[in-house]
Design a protein around this motif. Structure first.
Motif, PDB file in Angstrom:
ATOM      1  N   ASN A  19       9.605   5.999  13.017  1.00  0.00           N
ATOM      2  CA  ASN A  19       8.237   5.871  12.463  1.00  0.00           C
ATOM      3  C   ASN A  19       8.238   5.234  11.018  1.00  0.00           C
ATOM      4  OD1 ASN A  19       6.992   7.250  14.671  1.00  0.00           O
ATOM      5  ND2 ASN A  19       7.096   8.981  13.728  1.00  0.00           N
ATOM      6  N   GLU A  20       9.431   5.642  10.246  1.00  0.00           N
ATOM      7  CA  GLU A  20       9.331   5.223   8.617  1.00  0.00           C
ATOM      8  C   GLU A  20      10.630   4.551   8.140  1.00  0.00           C
ATOM      9  OE1 GLU A  20       8.051   8.683   6.386  1.00  0.00           O
ATOM     10  OE2 GLU A  20       6.569   9.456   7.996  1.00  0.00           O
ATOM     11  N   GLU A  22      12.168   1.863   8.748  1.00  0.00           N
ATOM     12  CA  GLU A  22      12.281   0.481   8.364  1.00  0.00           C
ATOM     13  C   GLU A  22      11.491   0.124   7.353  1.00  0.00           C
ATOM     14  OE1 GLU A  22      11.044  -3.722  10.814  1.00  0.00           O
ATOM     15  OE2 GLU A  22      11.872  -2.121  11.884  1.00  0.00           O
ATOM     16  N   LYS A  23      10.288   0.562   7.162  1.00  0.00           N
ATOM     17  CA  LYS A  23       9.350   0.404   6.079  1.00  0.00           C
ATOM     18  C   LYS A  23      10.057   0.837   4.748  1.00  0.00           C
ATOM     19  CE  LYS A  23       5.922   3.064   5.803  1.00  0.00           C
ATOM     20  NZ  LYS A  23       4.524   3.950   6.206  1.00  0.00           N
ATOM     21  N   ASN A  24      10.212   2.059   4.874  1.00  0.00           N
ATOM     22  CA  ASN A  24      11.013   2.650   3.760  1.00  0.00           C
ATOM     23  C   ASN A  24      12.243   2.149   3.025  1.00  0.00           C
ATOM     24  OD1 ASN A  24       8.846   4.438   3.326  1.00  0.00           O
ATOM     25  ND2 ASN A  24       9.980   6.291   4.164  1.00  0.00           N
ATOM     26  N   LYS A  26      13.031  -1.082   3.350  1.00  0.00           N
ATOM     27  CA  LYS A  26      12.535  -2.266   2.694  1.00  0.00           C
ATOM     28  C   LYS A  26      12.121  -1.977   1.519  1.00  0.00           C
ATOM     29  CE  LYS A  26       9.626  -4.306   5.376  1.00  0.00           C
ATOM     30  NZ  LYS A  26       8.397  -5.242   5.968  1.00  0.00           N
ATOM     31  N   LEU A  27      11.251  -1.179   1.367  1.00  0.00           N
ATOM     32  CA  LEU A  27      10.705  -0.654  -0.156  1.00  0.00           C
ATOM     33  C   LEU A  27      12.136  -0.259  -0.978  1.00  0.00           C
ATOM     34  CD1 LEU A  27       7.643   1.216   0.386  1.00  0.00           C
ATOM     35  CD2 LEU A  27       7.826  -1.237  -0.276  1.00  0.00           C
ATOM     36  N   ARG A 104       3.183   5.009  -3.884  1.00  0.00           N
ATOM     37  CA  ARG A 104       3.782   4.754  -2.685  1.00  0.00           C
ATOM     38  C   ARG A 104       5.372   4.916  -2.702  1.00  0.00           C
ATOM     39  NH1 ARG A 104       2.121  -0.782  -0.874  1.00  0.00           N
ATOM     40  NH2 ARG A 104       3.960  -0.304   0.765  1.00  0.00           N
ATOM     41  N   MET A 108       7.848   7.298  -1.030  1.00  0.00           N
ATOM     42  CA  MET A 108       9.006   6.680  -0.079  1.00  0.00           C
ATOM     43  C   MET A 108      10.404   7.315  -0.521  1.00  0.00           C
ATOM     44  SD  MET A 108      11.655   4.239  -0.443  1.00  0.00           S
ATOM     45  CE  MET A 108      11.238   3.660  -1.882  1.00  0.00           C
TER      46      MET A 108
END
Length: 131
Positions: A19-20, A22-24, A26-27, A104, A108
């Protein structure tokens, strides 16, 4: 024998990765100030474009509603008011973006910290199997 705690950790880590992660990740590639600056720049561009579109639509409305009345308007006062509204919009939206981006990034970072703690707990656990 299957270890119940190990299965729970594996399930948590798999859900996070699905769920998370890939997004995290990247950040996480950005420093906090770089991430916030990038978000502020994107927000500034969005506010500028949307404000320009809004001003264009307003001028089209004025032309259609009262074309001759535009000749009697004080152009400098109108431009000053538009500039003041633009500055207020940029500053207000910038403050909102700053605090949202900061939150955010902190969320993260906390999420990744929990994932790595679970990973350490999973890898550091000794198996009870007799091989």
């Amino acid at each position: 024998m299957l270890d119940r705690d190990k299965i729970i950790l594996m399930t948590r880590m798999a859900m996070y990765e699905k769920n998370e992660s890939e997004k995290n990740l990247k950040l996480f590639g950005y420093y906090p100030n770089d991430f916030i600056s990038m978000e502020l720049l994107k927000g500034f561009l969005c506010v500028t474009i949307s404000f320009a579109v809004g001003c264009g639509l307003y001028f089209l409305y004025l032309l259609g509603e009262s074309g001759p009345a535009l000749q009697n308007m004080n152009l400098w006062v109108m431009l000053r008011n538009i500039l003041i509204y633009y500055i207020i919009a940029v500053l207000g939206y910038g403050l909102i973006i700053y605090y949202v981006s900061k939150a955010r990034y902190a969320k993260m970072k906390q999420s990744l910290r929990g994932y790595y703690e679970n990973l350490k707990a999973f890898c550091g656990r000794k198996t009870d199997s007799k091989a």
